[in-house]
Write a protein that holds these residues in place. Structure first.
Motif, PDB file in Angstrom:
ATOM      1  N   PRO A 291      38.996  34.457  34.383  1.00 40.94           N
ATOM      2  CA  PRO A 291      39.216  34.398  35.974  1.00 40.94           C
ATOM      3  C   PRO A 291      37.980  35.165  36.705  1.00 40.94           C
ATOM      4  N   PHE A 292      37.412  36.188  36.055  1.00 40.52           N
ATOM      5  CA  PHE A 292      36.322  36.858  36.585  1.00 40.52           C
ATOM      6  C   PHE A 292      35.130  36.017  36.649  1.00 40.52           C
ATOM      7  N   LEU A 293      34.942  35.134  35.487  1.00 39.18           N
ATOM      8  CA  LEU A 293      33.679  34.237  35.587  1.00 39.18           C
ATOM      9  C   LEU A 293      33.973  33.249  36.616  1.00 39.18           C
ATOM     10  N   GLU A 294      35.260  32.638  36.468  1.00 34.91           N
ATOM     11  CA  GLU A 294      35.503  31.574  37.249  1.00 34.91           C
ATOM     12  C   GLU A 294      35.226  31.878  38.943  1.00 34.91           C
ATOM     13  N   THR A 295      35.609  33.084  39.196  1.00 41.00           N
ATOM     14  CA  THR A 295      35.639  33.577  40.569  1.00 41.00           C
ATOM     15  C   THR A 295      34.312  33.753  41.010  1.00 41.00           C
ATOM     16  N   SER A 296      33.380  34.438  40.217  1.00 40.73           N
ATOM     17  CA  SER A 296      32.169  34.953  40.393  1.00 40.73           C
ATOM     18  C   SER A 296      31.109  33.763  40.545  1.00 40.73           C
ATOM     19  N   PHE A 297      31.257  32.667  39.508  1.00 38.81           N
ATOM     20  CA  PHE A 297      30.358  31.591  39.413  1.00 38.81           C
ATOM     21  C   PHE A 297      30.810  30.379  39.845  1.00 38.81           C
ATOM     22  N   ASP A 298      32.086  30.229  40.541  1.00 34.03           N
ATOM     23  CA  ASP A 298      32.577  28.915  40.932  1.00 34.03           C
ATOM     24  C   ASP A 298      32.384  28.000  39.725  1.00 34.03           C
ATOM     25  N   VAL A 299      33.013  28.459  38.715  1.00 31.88           N
ATOM     26  CA  VAL A 299      33.024  27.383  37.249  1.00 31.88           C
ATOM     27  C   VAL A 299      34.453  27.245  37.028  1.00 31.88           C
ATOM     28  N   ASP A 300      34.741  26.130  36.437  1.00 25.22           N
ATOM     29  CA  ASP A 300      36.008  25.749  35.948  1.00 25.22           C
ATOM     30  C   ASP A 300      35.844  25.834  34.469  1.00 25.22           C
ATOM     31  N   ILE A 301      36.783  26.661  33.922  1.00 22.30           N
ATOM     32  CA  ILE A 301      36.755  26.950  32.213  1.00 22.30           C
ATOM     33  C   ILE A 301      37.904  26.266  31.735  1.00 22.30           C
ATOM     34  N   ASP A 302      38.029  25.190  31.368  1.00 18.19           N
ATOM     35  CA  ASP A 302      39.228  24.513  30.912  1.00 18.19           C
ATOM     36  C   ASP A 302      39.226  24.169  29.505  1.00 18.19           C
ATOM     37  N   THR A 303      38.357  24.603  28.726  1.00 18.28           N
ATOM     38  CA  THR A 303      38.364  24.621  27.251  1.00 18.28           C
ATOM     39  C   THR A 303      39.598  25.131  26.564  1.00 18.28           C
ATOM     40  N   PRO A 304      40.289  24.702  25.622  1.00 18.40           N
ATOM     41  CA  PRO A 304      41.185  25.490  25.154  1.00 18.40           C
ATOM     42  C   PRO A 304      40.903  26.770  24.793  1.00 18.40           C
ATOM     43  N   HIS A 305      41.931  27.853  24.986  1.00 21.86           N
ATOM     44  CA  HIS A 305      41.651  29.145  25.011  1.00 21.86           C
ATOM     45  C   HIS A 305      42.489  29.940  24.090  1.00 21.86           C
ATOM     46  N   LEU A 306      42.176  30.767  23.317  1.00 23.79           N
ATOM     47  CA  LEU A 306      42.787  31.531  22.257  1.00 23.79           C
ATOM     48  C   LEU A 306      42.520  33.027  22.656  1.00 23.79           C
ATOM     49  N   ASP A 307      43.612  33.485  23.265  1.00 21.38           N
ATOM     50  CA  ASP A 307      43.384  35.022  23.636  1.00 21.38           C
ATOM     51  C   ASP A 307      43.978  35.699  22.657  1.00 21.38           C
ATOM     52  N   LEU A 308      43.115  36.427  22.096  1.00 21.63           N
ATOM     53  CA  LEU A 308      43.744  36.959  20.839  1.00 21.63           C
ATOM     54  C   LEU A 308      44.510  38.243  20.974  1.00 21.63           C
ATOM     55  N   MET A 309      44.564  38.836  22.287  1.00 24.49           N
ATOM     56  CA  MET A 309      45.638  39.874  22.320  1.00 24.49           C
ATOM     57  C   MET A 309      46.804  39.455  22.110  1.00 24.49           C
ATOM     58  N   TYR A 310      47.351  38.442  22.189  1.00 29.55           N
ATOM     59  CA  TYR A 310      48.848  37.754  22.290  1.00 29.55           C
ATOM     60  C   TYR A 310      49.160  37.771  20.613  1.00 29.55           C
ATOM     61  N   PRO A 311      48.428  36.828  19.840  1.00 26.33           N
ATOM     62  CA  PRO A 311      48.791  36.811  18.566  1.00 26.33           C
ATOM     63  C   PRO A 311      48.684  38.165  17.805  1.00 26.33           C
ATOM     64  N   ALA A 312      47.834  38.896  18.202  1.00 28.19           N
ATOM     65  CA  ALA A 312      47.541  40.301  17.801  1.00 28.19           C
ATOM     66  C   ALA A 312      49.105  40.944  17.959  1.00 28.19           C
ATOM     67  N   LYS A 313      49.377  40.998  18.923  1.00 27.80           N
ATOM     68  CA  LYS A 313      50.852  41.788  19.428  1.00 27.80           C
ATOM     69  C   LYS A 313      51.845  41.213  18.619  1.00 27.80           C
ATOM     70  N   ARG A 314      51.439  39.771  18.351  1.00 27.55           N
ATOM     71  CA  ARG A 314      52.869  39.348  17.458  1.00 27.55           C
ATOM     72  C   ARG A 314      52.830  39.965  15.933  1.00 27.55           C
ATOM     73  N   ILE A 315      51.795  40.243  15.548  1.00 26.56           N
ATOM     74  CA  ILE A 315      51.833  40.857  14.129  1.00 26.56           C
ATOM     75  C   ILE A 315      51.868  42.693  14.273  1.00 26.56           C
ATOM     76  N   GLY A 316      52.119  43.020  15.332  1.00 26.34           N
ATOM     77  CA  GLY A 316      52.249  44.376  15.559  1.00 26.34           C
ATOM     78  C   GLY A 316      50.942  45.212  15.950  1.00 26.34           C
ATOM     79  N   LEU A 317      49.971  44.761  16.377  1.00 26.83           N
ATOM     80  CA  LEU A 317      48.901  45.064  16.683  1.00 26.83           C
ATOM     81  C   LEU A 317      48.593  45.167  18.059  1.00 26.83           C
ATOM     82  N   SER A 318      48.777  46.479  18.809  1.00 21.03           N
ATOM     83  CA  SER A 318      49.022  46.569  20.139  1.00 21.03           C
ATOM     84  C   SER A 318      47.702  47.537  20.628  1.00 21.03           C
ATOM     85  N   GLY A 319      47.415  47.422  21.851  1.00 25.24           N
ATOM     86  CA  GLY A 319      46.316  48.373  22.500  1.00 25.24           C
ATOM     87  C   GLY A 319      45.046  47.749  22.791  1.00 25.24           C
ATOM     88  N   GLY A 320      43.982  48.335  22.673  1.00 29.24           N
ATOM     89  CA  GLY A 320      42.508  47.697  23.097  1.00 29.24           C
ATOM     90  C   GLY A 320      42.063  47.043  21.821  1.00 29.24           C
TER      91      GLY A 320
END
Length: 256
Positions: free
Chosen positions: A151-180
């Motif tokens: 969202p930061f890039l889309e707002t700052s540069f008026d671009v649409d980022i629609d490529t499939p996106h794997l946000d690793l924070m969520y699958p990491a939580k799934r295996i018990g890895l939380s935090g930064g």
């Protein structure tokens, strides 16, 4: 685990039925037989599976990651990773703050196919260059990028980022890895060449660069680039762990 091991995109096939299929040796699309006797797979569901496989094989041959992004539940997007690993663009941004409408992006680094590229504000960080960097990617990978980087890039540069996106924070939580990202890297044994710097340090380095300190920019860019390179190591580790948890263990039971 590869896309070809998955049946959950099919209407009427949930995780339980998928595991039952695996338990009967139907671990790939090629192994599927409409006559297979599996609880939850009647003639209608079998026909749906057959139709899905026919379509999916063509889409996979075409490298159509967007098709599978739409077909899979969002929580199972990690299953796309092994098929599209070499076309995955790992990226990370640095900013002057957390508000995309008030603050600005200072650097963006991309790691794809073993190559790392960094765009810098005031030099080559433009909407056109961002589009070019994303153009060849079948999959994007970030850490907390769904809520921040994209969202930061889309707002700052008026671009649409629609490529499939794997946000690793969520699958990491799934295996018990939380935090930064950094604590998770340490837990997984992913090393860094440079000492960790905080978001506040990143802002300070950019301000020092604006005052003429070129070394500050070098430090900031190096930090940003290392983030993206380490994202690939994180994706490898997280997806392998999920593979072991979801796929390899599946035949042991009909779990939920």
């Amino acid at each position: 685990m590869r896309i070809e091991n998955s049946f959950i995109p099919v209407e009427g096939v949930g995780e339980t039925t998928e595991r039952r299929l695996w338990g009967r040796g139907v671990t790939t699309w090629e192994a599927f037989d409409p006559a297979v006797d599996v609880a939850g797979v009647g003639s209608t569901t079998a026909d749906r599976i057959d139709s899905f496989i026919a379509e999916a094989l063509t889409r996979l041959d075409d490298g159509d990651s967007a098709y599978f992004d739409r077909a899979f539940p969002s929580g199972e997007r990690w299953r796309l990773y092994k098929n599209f690993r070499e076309e995955t663009c790992f990226f990370d941004i640095e900013t002057t703050g957390l508000d995309e409408r008030r603050d600005r992006v200072t650097t963006v680094s991309f790691h794809q196919g073993g190559e790392t590229t960094t765009l810098v504000a005031g030099e080559d960080l433009t909407a056109r260059r961002l589009r070019e960097q994303f153009a060849d990617a079948s999959l994007l990978a970030t850490f907390n990028g769904a809520r921040f980087d994209v969202p930061f890039l889309e707002t700052s540069f008026d671009v649409d980022i629609d490529t499939p996106h794997l946000d690793l924070m969520y699958p990491a939580k799934r295996i018990g890895l939380s935090g930064g990202l950094k604590p998770i890297e340490k837990e997984l044994g992913i090393d860094r060449d440079r000492p960790d710097i905080s978001g506040r340090d990143a802002v300070r380095l950019w301000r020092e660069y604006e005052r003429g300190d070129e070394a500050a920019l070098e430090t900031l860019v190096s930090y940003n680039r290392e983030d993206t390179v380490n994202l690939r190591a994180l994706a490898d580790a997280v997806c392998e762990a999920l593979d072991d948890e979801v796929f390899v263990a599946a035949p042991d039971g009909d779990g939920d």
